[in-house]
Structures are given as C-alpha cells and as structure tokens.
Write a protein that holds these residues in place. Structure first.
Motif, PDB file in Angstrom:
ATOM      1  N   TYR B 213       0.831  -1.207   0.000  1.00 10.94           N
ATOM      2  CA  TYR B 213       0.000   0.000   0.000  1.00 10.94           C
ATOM      3  C   TYR B 213       0.863   1.255   0.000  1.00 10.94           C
ATOM      4  O   TYR B 213       0.571   2.215  -0.704  1.00 10.94           O
ATOM      5  N   ALA B 215       3.456   1.767  -1.319  1.00  9.69           N
ATOM      6  CA  ALA B 215       4.128   1.950  -2.601  1.00  9.69           C
ATOM      7  C   ALA B 215       3.373   2.882  -3.538  1.00  9.69           C
ATOM      8  O   ALA B 215       3.873   3.185  -4.615  1.00  9.69           O
ATOM      9  N   LEU B 216       2.161   3.292  -3.171  1.00  9.52           N
ATOM     10  CA  LEU B 216       1.308   3.977  -4.132  1.00  9.52           C
ATOM     11  C   LEU B 216       1.194   5.479  -3.857  1.00  9.52           C
ATOM     12  O   LEU B 216       0.389   5.895  -3.027  1.00  9.52           O
ATOM     13  N   ARG B 219      -2.209   7.218  -3.661  1.00 14.29           N
ATOM     14  CA  ARG B 219      -3.095   7.118  -2.499  1.00 14.29           C
ATOM     15  C   ARG B 219      -2.392   7.662  -1.274  1.00 14.29           C
ATOM     16  O   ARG B 219      -1.759   6.906  -0.519  1.00 14.29           O
ATOM     17  N   TRP B 222      -2.233   5.967   2.197  1.00 11.04           N
ATOM     18  CA  TRP B 222      -1.355   4.810   2.428  1.00 11.04           C
ATOM     19  C   TRP B 222       0.117   5.153   2.236  1.00 11.04           C
ATOM     20  O   TRP B 222       0.980   4.468   2.790  1.00 11.04           O
TER      21      TRP B 222
END
Lengths: 340, 433
Positions: B213, B215-216, B219, B222
């Motif tokens: 998560y 890594a994004l 977003r 996260w």
C-alpha cells in the motif's frame, strides 16, 4: 498433432448438416490453412490435449456435423488461447497466431468478421496529447465517440474520458463536477477532460504482478486482456483514475461492434480484466487521430507525434503555457493542458 | 468410558510407516469428539458451504455482485487479507521467546501459535484468490511458465513471503510433532535455523504487505512511512490477543495445561504493542488534522465524513474508543492478570483492530478518488457470505491442527509399531468435549 483438428472442420459438411437451418457455415475456414504451418512450441505441447478436448466436444454436440466440427474447432481455439503466453514477450509470429485464433473464434461465435491488428509501434513515434481548456465546452462528443470506437461496455456505461465542469478560479478537480447533466456551456465554468495520460513513468505498470500491462515503444500504456488476472493493483496505483475494470461480462450490441480492432486496443474484453484508454491504438498506429480528437467540435483536442518537430503538438508545447496534472508525483504524463 | 473410546483405545498392531500412522491417528483425533465439538465443526462446514454457493454466484456473474466498483476497487476481501497477514505474523511473538530466547514457559504454546499462523495464511491466500477477476489465470504468475514481475511489483514480493512463511510454519511444527510422535527428541540442529528464519520472515510478511500500500503515491492515505511499523504494532497486539483467547479456551476445554506465565507474558506483549499502536495512531492523527491538506481528505472522510458521506464514521469511532479503552485497562496489572477481564478485553481489542486495520485502512484509501470524487462502498450479502466462509475455513483448519497437535504434545499420541499393550489409558482426553 494439432494439425488434425482443422481437417475435421473441412470434412464435417459432408455429414448431413446441409439443411442450412442450423446457421453454421459449411465453408472451411481460410485461416485454418495458415494455422497448419505455424510452428509454436507451446501449441505443440498442448496440441495433443487440444485434440482430445476437441474430440470430446465433437462427441458432445450431435445431430449437425458442421456444428460439432465448429464446436470442436472452438474448443481447440479456446484451449490454445488459454495456454498462450504474455503478448509482451511474444514473437511476431506468435502475435499473428493469437490474433488469427481470436478472429476465427469471433467468426465461429458471431458469424461476422472482425479485423484484429497486431501492428507494432511505428519507429520514431512517441504519442502526445494536448487539451485546450479555453476551447472545451463540455459537449461530451469525445466521450460518445470513445465509447463507440473502443467497444466499451454499454451495460455498465463504461467511459474512459471524464469531463469535469470546473468553477472559475480553481484548478482543484475535487471541486469540479464530473457528472453534470444540463445545457452546456454553463456560465462561470470551464471544462477539463481527463483520460489515461500514458505516463512516461507509469506507476500502474510497475505494480502489475504478471506484467499484463506495460508501456509500448510509442509511449502507449497497454493491457493484455488475456493475461490480466484481475487483481486491480494497477487501478489502485493510478493517480489519475484512468483504469476501468470489467466487474461483469461487458456487452456491446452486435451491430454496434467496431470491427476494426487491435489486440492491445478495442477488441472485445471479458469480465474480470482491466482496460483503459490507449489513445485509440487501432487508429493512431495507422496514422489517424484518436476518436476523441476527431469528434471534438471545438478543436480543444490536439494529438500528434512528439518526436516530429513539425507536429501540431510540438507547436503547442513550444508556444503555449502548458501544465500537467499532479506533476509532483513524477509520473511524466504525455498529456498537457493549455489555454488560448 | 464410552464405547467409542474403547474402539479408539484397542491395542491393535499398527503397521506401515509412522507417517501413515500419524496421519491415521490424527484423522481419528479430529473426527471424534463430543457433541459440542461436532456442533462447532458442523456449523463451520455449513458456513463454508454457504460461502461456496456465494462464490459460484460471483464466478458466474463477476465481481459486480460485490459492492466494489471502479472507485473503491478493493473492499472487504482485501481488508480481511491485510488484517490476517498481521495475525499470521503474530506467531513470531510466541516463537521468538520459545526458541530463540529459550523462555521455559513458551514451548507449550508455540505450536498453537504456528497453527494460528497456518490458518491465518490460508485465509489470506483465500481472500486474495476470491478477490481476483480471473482466478483461472493465476498460473500466469508462476515463474517459468508465466511472467512473474519480480522485483518490481510488491505483489510478487508478497506472494513469495506469504508462501514462504506458510511453508516454514508447516514444516517446523510438522517436524517437531512427527519427532514427538515417533518418540524422539526433535533435533535442534535441524529445525532451529528455520526457526530463526521464520522469525525474520514474520516481520517480512507484514512489512511487505504494508509496502504493498505504501508503494502507491496515488493514495496519500497509504503512501506513508509509518504504515509498515504501524502494521507491525497492531499485528503484535491483535495476534497475541487472539492467541490468548485461544489458549484460555484450550486450557478450559482440554487437559492440556498452559502455564499462567505464558498467558501473563503474552498479555504483556499485547498491551505494549497496543500502546505503541496508539502512539502511532496519535502521530498519524496529528499529521492529518493539525493542518489538513488535500492529502488529509481520506482521514477526514474516515473520521468525520466528506461531502455528506461517511459510512465508516460509527465503525471507526467505536474501534478507536475500544482501542483506547482496552489499551488503558490492560495497562493496569491487576486487570490484565485477571483472566475474567483479560479474555473479554482481548476479544474487544481484536475486534477494534480488525475494524481499524481492515475496512478502516483499505476503504478510505480509495475515498476520495484521485480525481476528488467521493463514492462510498458497502459490502453486499454475497461478499459477506464469502468472507464469513473463509473465516470459517480458517477456524476449521485451526481446530483440526490444534486437535491433532495437542495429544502429540502431551505425549498421549505415540507411534506404536509393536503389539505391546499401550501404556497410556488416557487417549480419551479430548473426546469428552
């Protein structure tokens, strides 16, 4: 090996179908002859099983010889399709073979022909897009053209393009309205369209566990619909909400199917796989404009080759003040906005 | 005792390989039991059957039968997956003291912990599989014949660490139990290196899952350096809390004795981890709310609602309230040491973290969308049936593993190759429940 199957298809018409009421073609498929010569190790490996499957299917459907032969052929096509590799690492011959299988399968299932292209990226081409927010009036002709061109699911009303009606004085997309339904243009607003920006540093392709989505040499980010396992990690990774998932079996009325297709573009998808805007890869690789750019009545959409110094897109980049969305994320979109 | 016990106890010669004997004996252990046991296993089976029906519907009609959509594209399944990775990782809190620190109290509990880990991992894999749009194409991930996008995709890392951890948690207890069954002392040279590996691996599975998560950048909710550590803290709180409840039940229902000291130490681990988790929660809340930016909108949605939408608000405040209450109460030694309080507090804490780290973590990551739109999510009945079924499957597996392991651990179940009369007369130990 697998060479047995097509012969079944040729002999079958002699076995008492004839009535014509069953709706099956009695001609031997021309594609089949070519398939005999293709020599793909994966196909050879599974060929024997393919023959078995075909045999079972042939026995299962009785009463109409051609029909059973077609069922057998379809079973063998399904089998070979299931065990084919990732398009990204296929040789040109393998690409050709899968495209022919898909075309033949469509013909067997629907009785009509589709042309599925496997055309590779043209060397010396890198696609870019520019969107004039002064010109766009929110007519949504681009959305409509996109849906038709790309065979998007009519049932769920899937759309790649979003047009946001923005309040003057802000660039915050969250404050805009992506679902407006009234006469346009509305006073005090401007219109901003989004779609896949074909990022040069795409966060979506990196996360795919099976390499089912990647950036082509001409900069288009594509999905191999047959390789995608439907985990939707790419959808979570996209900062521009550009990806769409087939939550159900997509549906396009038979007479509305755009038959000019590309393997990586608008060929028909199935449930459980991801898809996205490909700058109409089936058109643009043939030197045409994407459907959205062609449909726009205001001239707000400019598409072209970023490597061609004489292209219109290069003129816009050189002469207009341009910006991109969320540049801070380092995604390097190949989609710019500008104003008159 | 009963006739059933007699059949079970007859001293017939057992032929064949001891592994076969172990399988046979274990099978008998898990298929015999009192009415309560059969009721429990029967209920779990019914729930699994219901979930199977629901999954068939999902396979037939696609993921459209769930509440997920292009805006909130992960829901109840991935929420439970995330939470259960933590439960699996928590086995390390038993393994570490028992094998590595040579704490005398823990060995009796450690096999139970590994059983929990195996069940949790199977649930994780099941949750990921039911979330797939094309589960029949999962072979595309197999290295060699498929395309394994390693090291780029964090999902491939997760596949490696989860399956590796599953293998470790199956092999170590299998070796130990098999040695005991054959009446041998398990050879430490053989299994201790794997134990060390599994300890490191446990941290790995949860960090990697958090990185999935984190890594994004798309977003911001996260994309946060604290996510990994916070995953560990909440896991090491909820996991041991679950194991405490399980051990207390085992202690009450079976003659298998678990020392008070084990429970006491586990309760301490739960409490300290819960405290650390709260500290991290406070730093997250501070960052999100001291000067809210557009990146704080997910947190605003989660705690206060956004654009008039806020389905998660009551869940989240209940979870935070329970979290604070349980952590505060567990921090008092007399409360924590009294099992009458400890058990309900552990259950509540477990539930609170399930909400906070399941739906409370996954769903707001998608709200608002990267284009600022607020579309809410609520699971459908089919989704809930499948979810309940996977939990039932996990509890079923756990019950089977624990039930087979306990008599071996107690020295009751042993390989008896000869016709010599059985020494023990107490094989009926579990069968009165």
């Amino acid at each position: 090996m697998s060479a047995r199957l097509p012969i079944l298809g040729q002999e079958a018409p002699n076995h008492g179908c004839g009535s014509g009421t069953c709706g099956c073609s009695s001609e031997a498929p021309p594609v089949v002859e070519e398939r005999l010569d293709t020599d793909v190790s994966r196909r050879q490996f599974f060929g024997l099983f393919g023959s078995l499957t075909a045999g079972v299917a042939a026995v299962a459907s009785s009463g109409c010889g051609t029909k059973s032969a077609e069922a057998a052929e379809k079973a063998s096509l399904d089998w070979e399709e299931y065990f084919k590799g990732n398009y990204q690492v296929m040789t040109d011959e393998e690409k050709r073979a899968t495209v022919e299988r898909l075309e033949r399968r469509w013909e067997l299932e629907h009785g009509s022909r589709v042309e599925i292209s496997d055309q590779n990226a043209v060397p010396g081409v890198l696609y870019g897009y520019a969107f004039n927010i002064s010109k766009c009036q929110g007519y949504m002709d681009c959305v409509d053209a996109c849906v038709k061109e790309n065979n998007l699911d009519r049932e769920s009303g899937m759309q790649y393009i979003r047009i946001f009606e923005m309040d003057e004085g802000t660039m915050q997309l969250g404050d805009g309205d992506g679902r407006f339904y009234h006469e346009v243009p509305a006073a005090g607003h401007f219109y901003l369209g989004t779609q896949c920006f074909q990022c040069d540093n795409p966060p979506c392709t990196k996360v795919c566990p099976v390499g089912a989505t990647w950036k082509e040499p001409d900069g288009i980010v594509v999905v191999d619909y047959d390789w995608c396992i439907g985990c939707r990690y790419c959808q979570a990774a996209c900062p521009y909400w550009a990806r769409r998932f087939n939550w159900q079996e997509p549906f396009v009325p038979e007479d509305e199917v755009n038959q000019e297709q590309h393997y990586l573009g608008n060929r028909l998808r199935k449930k459980g796989v991801m898809e996205k805007c490909t700058y109409c890869i089936q058109r643009t690789r043939k030197g045409r404009n994407p459907a959205c750019a062609e449909a726009c009545p205001t001239g707000a959409r400019i598409f072209g080759n970023l490597l061609d110094p004489d292209s219109e897109i290069r003129w816009v980049l050189a002469n207009k003040k341009v910006f991109r969305l969320k540049e801070d994320l380092g995604t390097e979109p190949k989609f710019w906005y500008f104003m008159d | 005792m009963s006739a059933r016990t007699k059949v079970h106890d007859e001293n017939r010669p057992r032929l064949g390989h001891p592994a076969l004997g172990l399988f046979r004996d274990a099978l008998r252990e898990v298929t015999t039991g009192g009415p309560l046991y059969h009721l429990w296993m029967g209920a779990l089976t019914l729930l699994m059957l219901g979930g199977t029906w629901a999954y068939v519907q999902q396979l037939r009609h696609g993921l459209a039968v769930t509440g997920m959509n292009d805006h909130v594209s992960w829901g109840l399944y991935i929420s439970n997956f995330t939470f259960l990775v933590g439960l699996a990782a928590a086995a390390v809190m038993l393994v570490l003291p028992a094998y590595v620190l040579h704490d005398e109290d823990f060995p009796r509990a450690v096999l139970i912990g590994e059983g929990v880990a195996v069940s949790a991992l199977l649930m994780c894999l099941a949750f990921v599989t039911v979330d797939m749009g094309g589960p029949q194409r999962l072979w595309h991930m197999l290295p060699g014949i498929g395309y394994f996008n390693w090291p780029d995709s964090m999902l491939t890392w997760d596949v490696i660490v989860l399956n590796g951890y599953l293998a470790l948690n199956l092999l170590i207890p299998a070796y130990i139990l098999y040695s005991r069954y054959c009446g041998r002392q398990p050879n430490k040279r053989w299994y201790v290196p794997f134990v060390f590996l599994s300890v490191a691996w446990a941290f790995g599975i949860h960090l990697v899952t958090a990185f999935l998560y984190a890594a994004l950048p798309a977003r911001p909710f996260w994309n946060n350096a604290l996510l990994g550590p916070r995953f560990l803290a909440s896991a090491f709180s909820a996991g041991p809390a679950f194991i405490i409840v399980l051990l207390l039940i085992i202690r009450r229902q079976t003659p298998y004795s678990i020392p008070d000291d084990t429970i006491r130490k586990l309760a301490l681990i739960t409490t300290v981890a819960a405290q650390v988790n709260l500290i991290m929660l406070i730093s997250e809340l501070f960052k999100e709310f001291y000067h809210p930016t557009h990146h704080s909108e997910s947190a605003i949605y989660l705690f206060f609602g956004l654009d008039g939408q806020g389905k998660l608000i009551p869940w989240m405040w209940t979870a935070i309230g329970l979290n604070i209450l349980c952590t505060a109460l567990l921090s008092f030694h007399p409360v924590r040491r009294n099992h009458r309080f400890l058990m309900p507090l552990c259950v509540l804490l477990f539930g609170a973290i399930w909400v906070e780290k399941g739906m409370g973590l996954i769903v707001p990551g998608f709200i608002p969308s990267p284009l600022g739109e607020v579309v809410e999510y609520a699971p459908t009945g089919i989704e809930m049936m499948i979810t309940v079924a996977i939990w039932a499957m996990g509890l079923f597996v756990m019950t089977v593993l624990v039930r087979a392991a306990i008599p071996i651990e107690m020295g009751v179940l042993r390989w008896q190759p000869s016709e010599a009369p059985s020494a023990d007369s107490d094989s009926s130990h579990l069968h009165n429940i």
